[in-house]
Design an enzyme around this catalytic site. Structure first.
Site, PDB file in Angstrom:
ATOM      1  N   SER A  60       0.881  -1.310   0.094  1.00 23.45           N
ATOM      2  CA  SER A  60       0.024  -0.040  -0.101  1.00 23.45           C
ATOM      3  C   SER A  60       0.837   1.266  -0.092  1.00 23.45           C
ATOM      4  O   SER A  60       2.068   1.279   0.377  1.00 23.45           O
ATOM      5  CB  SER A  60      -0.723  -0.044   1.291  1.00 23.45           C
ATOM      6  N   HIS A  61       0.150   2.357  -0.498  1.00 18.59           N
ATOM      7  CA  HIS A  61       1.023   3.652  -0.460  1.00 18.59           C
ATOM      8  C   HIS A  61       1.622   4.013   1.086  1.00 18.59           C
ATOM      9  O   HIS A  61       2.889   4.655   1.071  1.00 18.59           O
ATOM     10  CB  HIS A  61       0.041   4.742  -0.994  1.00 18.59           C
ATOM     11  N   ALA A  62       0.719   3.976   1.801  1.00 22.16           N
ATOM     12  CA  ALA A  62       1.215   4.094   3.450  1.00 22.16           C
ATOM     13  C   ALA A  62       2.449   3.368   3.867  1.00 22.16           C
ATOM     14  O   ALA A  62       3.299   3.729   4.275  1.00 22.16           O
ATOM     15  CB  ALA A  62       0.084   3.819   4.287  1.00 22.16           C
TER      16      ALA A  62
END
Length: 372
Positions: free
Chosen positions: A323-325
């Site tokens: 995921s981006h985070a």
């Protein structure tokens, strides 16, 4: 004024668009489109309207391609706005303007950490109504890590769903099937979040054959681009589409099943940190976060990037390694543990917590302190 996506270059259109253009020129499955290049945009109505009309006025994806995106040292993952399923000239132009303006958003400004705002180009390309979408990382050892969920990709990249995970290596597939509770889908001119039927929630999103197919495609992309890649993809009726490819800025931890701690999740980012737990359920809680806190949250979408600049670590209830985070946490060198069920209710606000991001382990090491 407009540049065909297949003709995009880094100096005019940014690395994201240029990479997609290179893949298109190699006859790889990339949705076609156009790019509004760096510089003053001028009157976009006639050329955008002409392109949409020639393409049959399809729903499109409007995505950023900033000069600082998709680099070898910093990805800017999720820091600028994207819009899916946009249809009609007026709506597309509104999305383009919003995409251009997002270079000044709080999350993009925090990610740059004082650096000058980059030039911004905008990609407009055919929207892909994904049945399944995800992210895959190619690795130097020849293996491919794939994460996937039902529907469109933002559910996965924004950490709002815990995805299935597949490791393709040495002619075999190792899988972990998650409880995928929601999907994001296009419904006419907009997007809707749907509850996944109970019988489908723990059904594998990919067969082994499809995982091998995606891994082969990923290796082709890495060979064309000359380095291991972080690739976003979608499947429509079993046909794969490439939506983005960029260098891997920081390797994720190796998946593991050995969890010594009572609270366990998916390893997201290397490192260990100890600090006070700060339960954050949404933007209203952002002001409570102090430097050195361990974020405990339902998920972290890209809008939460400013918190990752001051937190010592992060624990989420949903999300995946790709995921981006999680990518931003690795770039910020803070440990992250994802998909710890009921973390926001199990971990008291203010309790001292130790997070081991490489092992996916969370331990309460002290009682909650007063205050909030």
């Amino acid at each position: 004024m407009l540049v065909p996506l297949a003709a995009a270059t880094v100096d005019r259109c940014g690395a994201k668009a240029a990479t997609l253009g290179m893949l298109l020129r190699q006859d790889l499955p990339v949705p076609d489109g156009i790019v509004i290049p760096f510089g003053p945009a001028g009157d976009l109505v006639p050329p955008v309207a002409d392109w949409l009309e020639s393409a049959g006025d399809p729903p499109v994806a409007v995505r950023s391609s900033a000069a600082n995106e998709d680099g070898a040292l910093a990805s800017a993952a999720g820091q600028h706005d994207s819009f899916l399923g946009v249809q009609g000239v007026a709506a597309v132009l509104d999305a383009v303007r919003a995409c251009l303006a997002s270079v000044w958003s709080a999350r993009a400004t925090a990610y740059r950490d004082g650096a000058e705002a980059p030039a911004m180009a905008v990609i407009v390309q055919r929207h892909v109504d994904a049945d399944v979408a995800g992210v895959m990382f190619t690795r130097a050892d020849g293996s491919t890590l794939i994460e996937s969920s039902w529907g469109l990709g933002p559910s996965l990249v924004e950490g709002r769903v815990t995805p299935d995970s597949y490791v393709v290596a040495d002619g075999s597939v190792t899988r972990r099937i998650a409880d995928k509770r929601t999907s994001l889908d296009r419904n006419g001119p907009g997007l809707v979040v749907r509850r996944v039927p109970p019988a489908q929630r723990r059904t594998a999103t990919l067969s082994d054959a499809t995982a091998f197919q995606l891994a082969d495609l990923a290796r082709t992309v890495a060979a064309v681009l000359g380095a291991p890649q972080d690739i976003e993809w979608a499947l429509v009726d079993g046909v794969p589409w490439l939506l983005q490819a960029r260098p891997i800025t920081a390797e994720p931890p190796t998946p593991t099943t050995a969890h010594p701690a009572p609270l366990t999740g998916i390893p997201g980012s290397h490192g260990t940190a100890t600090g006070p737990a700060r339960v954050v359920r949404g933007p209203a809680d952002f002001p409570t976060v102090r430097p050195g806190d361990i974020l405990i949250c339902p998920h972290t979408d890209p809008a939460w990037t400013p918190l990752l600049s001051i937190a010592a670590g992060v624990v989420t209830e949903t999300g995946g390694t790709l995921s981006h985070a999680a990518i931003v946490a690795r770039e910020k060198h803070i440990p992250a543990v994802l998909a710890v069920e009921a973390a926001t209710t199990t971990i008291p606000n203010g309790a001292t917590v130790t997070v081991n991001g490489a092992k996916g382990a969370v331990q309460l090491t002290g009682c909650a302190r007063g205050g909030s």
